[in-house]
Design a protein around this motif. Structure first.
Motif, PDB file in Angstrom:
ATOM      1  N   LYS A 239      19.726  -4.218-130.402  1.00  0.00           N
ATOM      2  CA  LYS A 239      18.354  -3.723-130.520  1.00  0.00           C
ATOM      3  C   LYS A 239      18.102  -3.002-131.842  1.00  0.00           C
ATOM      4  CE  LYS A 239      17.426  -3.410-125.609  1.00  0.00           C
ATOM      5  NZ  LYS A 239      17.289  -2.565-124.432  1.00  0.00           N
ATOM      6  N   GLY A 240      19.130  -2.970-132.698  1.00  0.00           N
ATOM      7  CA  GLY A 240      18.947  -2.404-134.028  1.00  0.00           C
ATOM      8  C   GLY A 240      19.185  -0.909-134.140  1.00  0.00           C
ATOM      9  N   LYS A 241      19.732  -0.304-133.113  1.00  0.00           N
ATOM     10  CA  LYS A 241      20.003   1.126-133.157  1.00  0.00           C
ATOM     11  C   LYS A 241      21.039   1.419-134.244  1.00  0.00           C
ATOM     12  CE  LYS A 241      20.259   4.704-129.657  1.00  0.00           C
ATOM     13  NZ  LYS A 241      20.611   5.030-128.272  1.00  0.00           N
TER      14      LYS A 241
ATOM     15  N   LEU B 118      26.435  -0.524-125.027  1.00  0.00           N
ATOM     16  CA  LEU B 118      26.645  -0.337-126.462  1.00  0.00           C
ATOM     17  C   LEU B 118      26.284  -1.601-127.247  1.00  0.00           C
ATOM     18  CD1 LEU B 118      30.029   1.623-126.389  1.00  0.00           C
ATOM     19  CD2 LEU B 118      27.742   2.558-126.781  1.00  0.00           C
ATOM     20  N   ILE B 119      26.649  -2.762-126.721  1.00  0.00           N
ATOM     21  CA  ILE B 119      26.313  -4.019-127.389  1.00  0.00           C
ATOM     22  C   ILE B 119      24.796  -4.223-127.382  1.00  0.00           C
ATOM     23  CG2 ILE B 119      26.557  -6.537-127.324  1.00  0.00           C
ATOM     24  CD1 ILE B 119      29.120  -5.023-128.266  1.00  0.00           C
TER      25      ILE B 119
ATOM     26  N   MET C  55      24.250   2.676-136.120  1.00  0.00           N
ATOM     27  CA  MET C  55      25.635   2.769-135.660  1.00  0.00           C
ATOM     28  C   MET C  55      26.017   4.211-135.324  1.00  0.00           C
ATOM     29  SD  MET C  55      28.289   1.031-134.832  1.00  0.00           S
ATOM     30  CE  MET C  55      28.193  -0.566-135.579  1.00  0.00           C
ATOM     31  N   GLU C  56      25.532   5.153-136.101  1.00  0.00           N
ATOM     32  CA  GLU C  56      25.824   6.572-135.860  1.00  0.00           C
ATOM     33  C   GLU C  56      25.366   6.989-134.454  1.00  0.00           C
ATOM     34  OE1 GLU C  56      23.988  10.248-138.021  1.00  0.00           O
ATOM     35  OE2 GLU C  56      25.551   9.372-139.293  1.00  0.00           O
ATOM     36  N   LYS C  57      24.215   6.510-134.032  1.00  0.00           N
ATOM     37  CA  LYS C  57      23.696   6.847-132.690  1.00  0.00           C
ATOM     38  C   LYS C  57      24.467   6.099-131.611  1.00  0.00           C
ATOM     39  CE  LYS C  57      19.168   8.279-134.039  1.00  0.00           C
ATOM     40  NZ  LYS C  57      18.045   8.870-133.403  1.00  0.00           N
ATOM     41  N   ILE C  58      24.809   4.833-131.875  1.00  0.00           N
ATOM     42  CA  ILE C  58      25.566   4.043-130.900  1.00  0.00           C
ATOM     43  C   ILE C  58      26.904   4.719-130.612  1.00  0.00           C
ATOM     44  CG2 ILE C  58      26.733   1.839-130.471  1.00  0.00           C
ATOM     45  CD1 ILE C  58      24.533   0.558-132.266  1.00  0.00           C
ATOM     46  N   LEU C  59      27.532   5.225-131.657  1.00  0.00           N
ATOM     47  CA  LEU C  59      28.847   5.855-131.521  1.00  0.00           C
ATOM     48  C   LEU C  59      28.756   7.329-131.131  1.00  0.00           C
ATOM     49  CD1 LEU C  59      30.716   4.214-134.535  1.00  0.00           C
ATOM     50  CD2 LEU C  59      30.455   3.384-132.186  1.00  0.00           C
ATOM     51  N   ARG C  60      27.561   7.742-130.742  1.00  0.00           N
ATOM     52  CA  ARG C  60      27.322   9.093-130.208  1.00  0.00           C
ATOM     53  C   ARG C  60      27.853  10.191-131.128  1.00  0.00           C
ATOM     54  NH1 ARG C  60      25.236   5.151-127.625  1.00  0.00           N
ATOM     55  NH2 ARG C  60      24.559   5.476-125.499  1.00  0.00           N
ATOM     56  N   LYS C  61      27.520  10.068-132.421  1.00  0.00           N
ATOM     57  CA  LYS C  61      27.961  11.085-133.393  1.00  0.00           C
ATOM     58  C   LYS C  61      26.922  12.164-133.529  1.00  0.00           C
ATOM     59  CE  LYS C  61      31.041   8.189-135.998  1.00  0.00           C
ATOM     60  NZ  LYS C  61      31.426   7.655-137.255  1.00  0.00           N
TER      61      LYS C  61
ATOM     62  N   ILE D  21      29.357 -11.132-129.663  1.00  0.00           N
ATOM     63  CA  ILE D  21      29.165 -11.408-131.093  1.00  0.00           C
ATOM     64  C   ILE D  21      27.891 -12.225-131.308  1.00  0.00           C
ATOM     65  CG2 ILE D  21      30.131 -12.608-133.098  1.00  0.00           C
ATOM     66  CD1 ILE D  21      32.928 -11.877-131.925  1.00  0.00           C
ATOM     67  N   LYS D  22      27.707 -13.256-130.500  1.00  0.00           N
ATOM     68  CA  LYS D  22      26.518 -14.108-130.620  1.00  0.00           C
ATOM     69  C   LYS D  22      25.245 -13.292-130.430  1.00  0.00           C
ATOM     70  CE  LYS D  22      24.515 -18.322-128.726  1.00  0.00           C
ATOM     71  NZ  LYS D  22      24.689 -19.412-127.763  1.00  0.00           N
ATOM     72  N   LYS D  23      25.250 -12.422-129.432  1.00  0.00           N
ATOM     73  CA  LYS D  23      24.076 -11.584-129.162  1.00  0.00           C
ATOM     74  C   LYS D  23      23.778 -10.679-130.358  1.00  0.00           C
ATOM     75  CE  LYS D  23      22.187  -8.411-125.758  1.00  0.00           C
ATOM     76  NZ  LYS D  23      22.356  -7.857-124.421  1.00  0.00           N
ATOM     77  N   ALA D  24      24.812 -10.061-130.901  1.00  0.00           N
ATOM     78  CA  ALA D  24      24.631  -9.160-132.038  1.00  0.00           C
ATOM     79  C   ALA D  24      24.169  -9.924-133.277  1.00  0.00           C
ATOM     80  CB  ALA D  24      25.930  -8.410-132.319  1.00  0.00           C
ATOM     81  N   GLU D  25      24.797 -11.057-133.556  1.00  0.00           N
ATOM     82  CA  GLU D  25      24.451 -11.830-134.752  1.00  0.00           C
ATOM     83  C   GLU D  25      23.037 -12.396-134.665  1.00  0.00           C
ATOM     84  OE1 GLU D  25      28.867 -13.155-136.354  1.00  0.00           O
ATOM     85  OE2 GLU D  25      27.731 -14.600-135.160  1.00  0.00           O
ATOM     86  N   ALA D  26      22.597 -12.715-133.466  1.00  0.00           N
ATOM     87  CA  ALA D  26      21.232 -13.221-133.296  1.00  0.00           C
ATOM     88  C   ALA D  26      20.197 -12.173-133.695  1.00  0.00           C
ATOM     89  CB  ALA D  26      21.001 -13.656-131.852  1.00  0.00           C
ATOM     90  N   LYS D  27      20.600 -10.924-133.672  1.00  0.00           N
ATOM     91  CA  LYS D  27      19.695  -9.834-134.042  1.00  0.00           C
ATOM     92  C   LYS D  27      20.044  -9.233-135.407  1.00  0.00           C
ATOM     93  CE  LYS D  27      17.361  -9.873-130.190  1.00  0.00           C
ATOM     94  NZ  LYS D  27      15.935  -9.879-130.070  1.00  0.00           N
ATOM     95  N   GLY D  28      20.827  -9.977-136.196  1.00  0.00           N
ATOM     96  CA  GLY D  28      21.119  -9.543-137.553  1.00  0.00           C
ATOM     97  C   GLY D  28      22.275  -8.570-137.679  1.00  0.00           C
ATOM     98  N   ARG D  29      23.033  -8.386-136.635  1.00  0.00           N
ATOM     99  CA  ARG D  29      24.208  -7.508-136.702  1.00  0.00           C
ATOM    100  C   ARG D  29      25.444  -8.379-136.935  1.00  0.00           C
ATOM    101  NH1 ARG D  29      22.044  -2.247-135.296  1.00  0.00           N
ATOM    102  NH2 ARG D  29      23.922  -1.454-136.283  1.00  0.00           N
TER     103      ARG D  29
END
Length: 116
Positions: free
Chosen positions: A106-108, A100-101, A110-116, A19-27
């Motif tokens: 890195k700002g990818k 995935l995290i 969500m659609e690409k992260i979830l391999r849609k 969570i900390k890693k994601a929030e540090a990058k605005g997620r």
């Protein structure tokens, strides 16, 4: 990292770091949860149970309702290893989640992260 050491990692201790890693990058925490739900089949309630039970990663993945069928689409390098080539199934699942995290941080999209 030694096999026994990585197996002993508690998911409840690593989860706040995700969570900390994601929030540090605005997620957001919600986006981290979405990624975890997609990968493991957990929902909000069952994820919280895993955290409350202080389960290690081996138990966390062993009790996962269902690994996503598109998990094989997760490829690339994490911690110097190609995730698709890791032979130990538990370590591979841990690295899938790490990957995935990382993509989330890195700002990818969500659609690409979830391999849609």
């Amino acid at each position: 990292m030694k096999k026994d050491r990585i197996y002993a990692l508690l998911f409840s201790r690593v989860y706040p770091l995700y969570i900390k890693k994601a929030e540090a990058k605005g997620r957001t925490k919600e986006e981290v949860d979405t990624v975890i739900f997609w990968l493991t089949g957990y929902d909000k309630k069952t994820l919280q149970q895993q955290i409350n039970n202080k389960n290690d990663f081996e138990t966390f993945f062993a009790e996962a309702p269902q690994l996503n069928p598109n998990v094989s689409k997760i490829t690339g390098v994490i911690c110097g290893y190609r995730v698709e080539e890791i032979e130990d199934p538990v370590i591979q699942k841990i690295r899938y989640l790490d990957k995935l995290i990382d993509e989330l941080a890195k700002g990818k999209a969500m659609e690409k992260i979830l391999r849609k």
